[in-house]
Design a protein around this motif. Sequence first.
Motif, PDB file in Angstrom:
ATOM      1  N   TRP A  61      23.665   1.925  10.786  1.00 18.85           N
ATOM      2  CA  TRP A  61      24.147   3.218  10.295  1.00 18.85           C
ATOM      3  C   TRP A  61      24.123   3.259   8.773  1.00 18.85           C
ATOM      4  CZ3 TRP A  61      24.164   7.267  13.107  1.00 18.85           C
ATOM      5  CH2 TRP A  61      24.328   7.164  14.502  1.00 18.85           C
ATOM      6  N   VAL A  62      24.499   2.148   8.169  1.00 17.37           N
ATOM      7  CA  VAL A  62      24.508   2.107   6.701  1.00 17.37           C
ATOM      8  C   VAL A  62      23.100   2.345   6.162  1.00 17.37           C
ATOM      9  CG1 VAL A  62      24.829   0.620   4.690  1.00 17.37           C
ATOM     10  CG2 VAL A  62      26.512   0.595   6.530  1.00 17.37           C
ATOM     11  N   LEU A  63      22.137   1.608   6.753  1.00 12.35           N
ATOM     12  CA  LEU A  63      20.761   1.745   6.275  1.00 12.35           C
ATOM     13  C   LEU A  63      20.229   3.143   6.518  1.00 12.35           C
ATOM     14  CD1 LEU A  63      19.066  -1.621   7.185  1.00 12.35           C
ATOM     15  CD2 LEU A  63      19.903  -0.813   4.993  1.00 12.35           C
ATOM     16  N   MET A  64      20.600   3.718   7.668  1.00 14.98           N
ATOM     17  CA  MET A  64      20.170   5.076   7.949  1.00 14.98           C
ATOM     18  C   MET A  64      20.714   6.016   6.886  1.00 14.98           C
ATOM     19  SD  MET A  64      20.647   7.231  11.452  1.00 14.98           S
ATOM     20  CE  MET A  64      19.942   6.023  12.536  1.00 14.98           C
ATOM     21  N   GLY A  65      21.984   5.819   6.538  1.00 15.08           N
ATOM     22  CA  GLY A  65      22.593   6.627   5.487  1.00 15.08           C
ATOM     23  C   GLY A  65      21.855   6.454   4.181  1.00 15.08           C
ATOM     24  N   VAL A  66      21.512   5.204   3.863  1.00 11.13           N
ATOM     25  CA  VAL A  66      20.812   4.956   2.596  1.00 11.13           C
ATOM     26  C   VAL A  66      19.472   5.681   2.579  1.00 11.13           C
ATOM     27  CG1 VAL A  66      19.662   3.176   1.218  1.00 11.13           C
ATOM     28  CG2 VAL A  66      21.929   2.749   2.176  1.00 11.13           C
ATOM     29  N   SER A  67      18.731   5.613   3.700  1.00  8.48           N
ATOM     30  CA  SER A  67      17.404   6.225   3.671  1.00  8.48           C
ATOM     31  C   SER A  67      17.497   7.739   3.583  1.00  8.48           C
ATOM     32  CB  SER A  67      16.572   5.770   4.876  1.00  8.48           C
ATOM     33  OG  SER A  67      16.881   6.523   6.011  1.00  8.48           O
ATOM     34  N   VAL A  68      18.489   8.329   4.266  1.00 11.60           N
ATOM     35  CA  VAL A  68      18.654   9.776   4.155  1.00 11.60           C
ATOM     36  C   VAL A  68      19.052  10.145   2.736  1.00 11.60           C
ATOM     37  CG1 VAL A  68      19.991  11.755   4.910  1.00 11.60           C
ATOM     38  CG2 VAL A  68      19.216  10.088   6.574  1.00 11.60           C
ATOM     39  N   ALA A  69      19.977   9.368   2.170  1.00  8.97           N
ATOM     40  CA  ALA A  69      20.410   9.639   0.797  1.00  8.97           C
ATOM     41  C   ALA A  69      19.231   9.542  -0.150  1.00  8.97           C
ATOM     42  CB  ALA A  69      21.504   8.645   0.390  1.00  8.97           C
ATOM     43  N   GLY A  70      18.371   8.515   0.082  1.00  8.52           N
ATOM     44  CA  GLY A  70      17.184   8.368  -0.762  1.00  8.52           C
ATOM     45  C   GLY A  70      16.308   9.589  -0.702  1.00  8.52           C
ATOM     46  N   ALA A  71      16.086  10.070   0.522  1.00  6.48           N
ATOM     47  CA  ALA A  71      15.246  11.255   0.686  1.00  6.48           C
ATOM     48  C   ALA A  71      15.851  12.439  -0.048  1.00  6.48           C
ATOM     49  CB  ALA A  71      15.070  11.563   2.167  1.00  6.48           C
ATOM     50  N   VAL A  72      17.162  12.609   0.121  1.00  6.19           N
ATOM     51  CA  VAL A  72      17.818  13.763  -0.504  1.00  6.19           C
ATOM     52  C   VAL A  72      17.730  13.654  -2.025  1.00  6.19           C
ATOM     53  CG1 VAL A  72      20.017  14.930  -0.837  1.00  6.19           C
ATOM     54  CG2 VAL A  72      19.346  14.173   1.439  1.00  6.19           C
ATOM     55  N   ILE A  73      17.921  12.433  -2.545  1.00  5.35           N
ATOM     56  CA  ILE A  73      17.819  12.252  -3.997  1.00  5.35           C
ATOM     57  C   ILE A  73      16.435  12.632  -4.485  1.00  5.35           C
ATOM     58  CG2 ILE A  73      17.739  10.503  -5.824  1.00  5.35           C
ATOM     59  CD1 ILE A  73      20.028   9.083  -4.311  1.00  5.35           C
ATOM     60  N   GLY A  74      15.416  12.142  -3.739  1.00  6.82           N
ATOM     61  CA  GLY A  74      14.046  12.475  -4.113  1.00  6.82           C
ATOM     62  C   GLY A  74      13.837  13.977  -4.167  1.00  6.82           C
ATOM     63  N   VAL A  75      14.333  14.653  -3.146  1.00  8.94           N
ATOM     64  CA  VAL A  75      14.159  16.111  -3.098  1.00  8.94           C
ATOM     65  C   VAL A  75      14.885  16.766  -4.265  1.00  8.94           C
ATOM     66  CG1 VAL A  75      14.689  18.174  -1.766  1.00  8.94           C
ATOM     67  CG2 VAL A  75      13.833  16.142  -0.603  1.00  8.94           C
ATOM     68  N   LEU A  87      12.083   2.577  -1.338  1.00 11.91           N
ATOM     69  CA  LEU A  87      11.650   3.157  -2.609  1.00 11.91           C
ATOM     70  C   LEU A  87      10.516   4.153  -2.367  1.00 11.91           C
ATOM     71  CD1 LEU A  87      12.930   2.410  -5.225  1.00 11.91           C
ATOM     72  CD2 LEU A  87      10.995   0.923  -5.743  1.00 11.91           C
ATOM     73  N   THR A  88       9.606   3.757  -1.482  1.00 14.39           N
ATOM     74  CA  THR A  88       8.501   4.654  -1.125  1.00 14.39           C
ATOM     75  C   THR A  88       9.033   5.940  -0.525  1.00 14.39           C
ATOM     76  OG1 THR A  88       7.201   2.709  -0.643  1.00 14.39           O
ATOM     77  CG2 THR A  88       6.332   4.799   0.125  1.00 14.39           C
ATOM     78  N   ALA A  89      10.073   5.813   0.301  1.00 14.86           N
ATOM     79  CA  ALA A  89      10.641   7.009   0.930  1.00 14.86           C
ATOM     80  C   ALA A  89      11.157   7.974  -0.127  1.00 14.86           C
ATOM     81  CB  ALA A  89      11.759   6.619   1.888  1.00 14.86           C
ATOM     82  N   THR A 142       0.826  -1.196   0.000  1.00 15.45           N
ATOM     83  CA  THR A 142       0.000   0.000   0.000  1.00 15.45           C
ATOM     84  C   THR A 142       0.867   1.255   0.000  1.00 15.45           C
ATOM     85  OG1 THR A 142      -1.644  -1.194   1.278  1.00 15.45           O
ATOM     86  CG2 THR A 142      -1.883   1.178   1.164  1.00 15.45           C
ATOM     87  N   ALA A 143       1.910   1.221   0.842  1.00 16.71           N
ATOM     88  CA  ALA A 143       2.798   2.377   0.918  1.00 16.71           C
ATOM     89  C   ALA A 143       3.358   2.704  -0.465  1.00 16.71           C
ATOM     90  CB  ALA A 143       3.935   2.089   1.896  1.00 16.71           C
ATOM     91  N   PHE A 144       3.827   1.662  -1.147  1.00 17.57           N
ATOM     92  CA  PHE A 144       4.441   1.856  -2.461  1.00 17.57           C
ATOM     93  C   PHE A 144       3.401   2.305  -3.479  1.00 17.57           C
ATOM     94  CE2 PHE A 144       5.568   0.087  -6.604  1.00 17.57           C
ATOM     95  CZ  PHE A 144       6.793   0.704  -6.803  1.00 17.57           C
TER      96      PHE A 144
END
Lengths: 686, 103
Positions: free
Chosen positions: A554-568, A436-438, A305-307
């Motif tokens: 920490w790696v995953l946290m980095g990935v999710s932040v990077a994902g958000a920044v890419i989206g923006v 991906l949703t993020a 649903t999120a996706f």
Amino acid sequence: MLALIPLFPLVGFLINGCWYALFQAPRGCKKAGATVPGVIATLAIAASFVVALFGFIQLHAMGSEHRVIEQVLYNWITAGDLHVDMAFRLDPLNSLFTLVITGVGTLIHLYSIGYMGHDATPGKFFCYLNLFCFAMLMLVLGASMPILFLGWEGVGLCSYLLIGYWYTDIEKAKAGKKAFVVNRIGDFGFLLGMFLIFNTFHTLDFEALRTAVGTGGDLLAAHGADLGTVTAICLLLFIGCMGKSAQIPLYVWLPDAMAGPTPVSALIHAATMVTSGIYMVSRLNFLYSLSPTALHVVASVGAFTAFFAATIALVQKDIKKVLAYSTVSQLGYMFLACGVGAYTAGVFHVITHAFFKALLFLGAGSVIHGMHEEQDIMKMGGLKSKMPWTFITFAAGWLAICGIPPFAGFFSKDEILWQSFSSPNGSVVLWGLGALTAVMTAFYMTRLFSLTFLGKPRFDEKKLGSHHDNVVVHAPVHGHDHGHGHGHAHGDSHAKSGVHESPMTMVLPLQILAVASVIGGFMGMPHMSWLEQWLEPVIPVHEGAVALGGSMEWVLMGVSVAGAVIGVMVAFKFFAPSPEKSEASLQAALGVRNRWPVLNRMLDHKWYVDEIYEAVFVRPIQALSQGLWKQVDVAVIDRFVLGFGRVSAWTGQTIRVMQTGSIQVYALMLAIGVLATVGYLIYGLA
Amino acid sequence: MPQQIDTWVVLAFCSAIFMIGLAGVLIRRNILVILMSVELMLNAVNLTFVTFSKALHHMGGQMSVFFIITVAAAESAVGLGLVIAMFRTLRSVDTDEIQLLRE
């Protein structure tokens, strides 16, 4: 004391409701004024907030092992085995929900005073709003399933009433109806689940149920229950959650629910009601944790649903529709968290989401109010300087939902993503969908933000004003009312035409919610989570997460932040913030979309889900009803019933020939009768 | 001592009067005559009562006669009153013309 919490909104509802029904409605009030009913309603819910706060402090003072306040009002139902008390129970889990409902509720009531200022029937609006708060508080405070269900149905009713609040517009009335019908489907599952619980455990009280299940389900066999039963219960209840919390396949009502006034969307369809599904799952976490199958279903439905909702949100043009699909998507996140056994993370996201999504909706409402009922983001732009407070607060909400640290959304979303990866029930697929949703969330929210506030205005301000003046002149009393446009009679702050900042009653809630969206996440910092400790008596902490170790986290946290920044960043590339480039970049965005025409069309039509449901469910059911009506009701039942009437009429017509009206004929009949009787008595008996 | 009349003769006489009265009720159209016929039937019954009382040596029969005479007097008064009221409104005492309840 607990009973006071739902009592205050109930009293507010009664005052406003009686006042409106007795004095305003009969006179067909044209200019009612939102101040008096608004203040009454706001005070009612604010009083609840104060009581809830006292309750919370009282809980906090207790030892962590027995943090429960219980109040039994009276015995509600006694029938055979079934005993249901009208009882409330406050524990760490629902104390948080109560605080969010009353706190955010108070702010939204306050905001509504400004927003509904020009409405024709504000008394009715605030009366519904209070009734909703009452039902929602019953839902979270109830100590047993039936009381939860009482609130569950109550919020559904209020949701229906408020979506169709401007019922003279047939589309809005239809949206209300759709929400009600779709919710009924879910409620059916919920009821069945409740029956099955009673049938298995012979109790509906949450604490008794927890005891009956035992630690880790070791007492299940004593009740003749097995894992299959538990799975069935969980899945049936989850159908209820699908309806109420807008998950696939029953999510379709939520986007349509945006027909209601914007404060309603913020309160009911973002912050509170739609999270009641998550509340129930985390309330019954001891049941769900027993059944890996049920958990897996919950997690999969949530993640998908999120996706799915995020993809639709990518291309929506209506500011409220984007937020609606975003809400569906975020609710999916919460169920993903519950589904991997991280109920705490789900509740955490409920709270932060209540802050930033209420903020975003109220901000959107402020924009709509300021733009004189314009909801198309393609016709906005450049509102940064026109509505500075709305801009700043909306920005806080935007950063929070995108998951940029240290805003509230980052902590809760990251917790969910980490749990969906590391928990024993999690998997890389679930994490991937979530991540991906993020990225998509960051993209569509940035698109919304940029198109609304940045760039250069894509509307003619003079036209807006003059159009608005026309509305003032021609506005019929019950005419086409969009937003708050019921018979506009503008006060001083609205005297000048064009875009304007909203009044103080609307800006203040925005500011408070913005602060909450910025700092709200710190209550659930990873590894030093206050929230986890607080909820520990209700939701046992599970140890799976620690196994994978710190570095991965920490790696995953980095990935999710990077994902958000890419989206923006991507969104900013297409929907450029600077006025000079905005035209060109919009064209570029259009060009990109045109490269995939099929996908483009699918997204524009929201994957044709409404059309599919229309064809698969609505039409056949309508055809069936038509058939039953014409072939069974009219042809068989009506004929049968009317036949009775015809036979009686015919019999009467035939027999009345005997009634000549002549006394002598009657006398003859009498004589014959007497003779016959006497003859029978003398000769017949012998 | 005069000869005693046989009981059956009296009873036959009563039946005859009763049947005449009944025939009068059924056949005649004038409501006054109908009332008179009803009286005839009543008196036939009275006579029967008295006859059986004498034959069976039981005073119940004669007691009933007094009751019947009293009630019959009242009944005639009411009946005649009705006939007068009927005549005033309908200008007729013919039963063929007073069939208001039929339709």
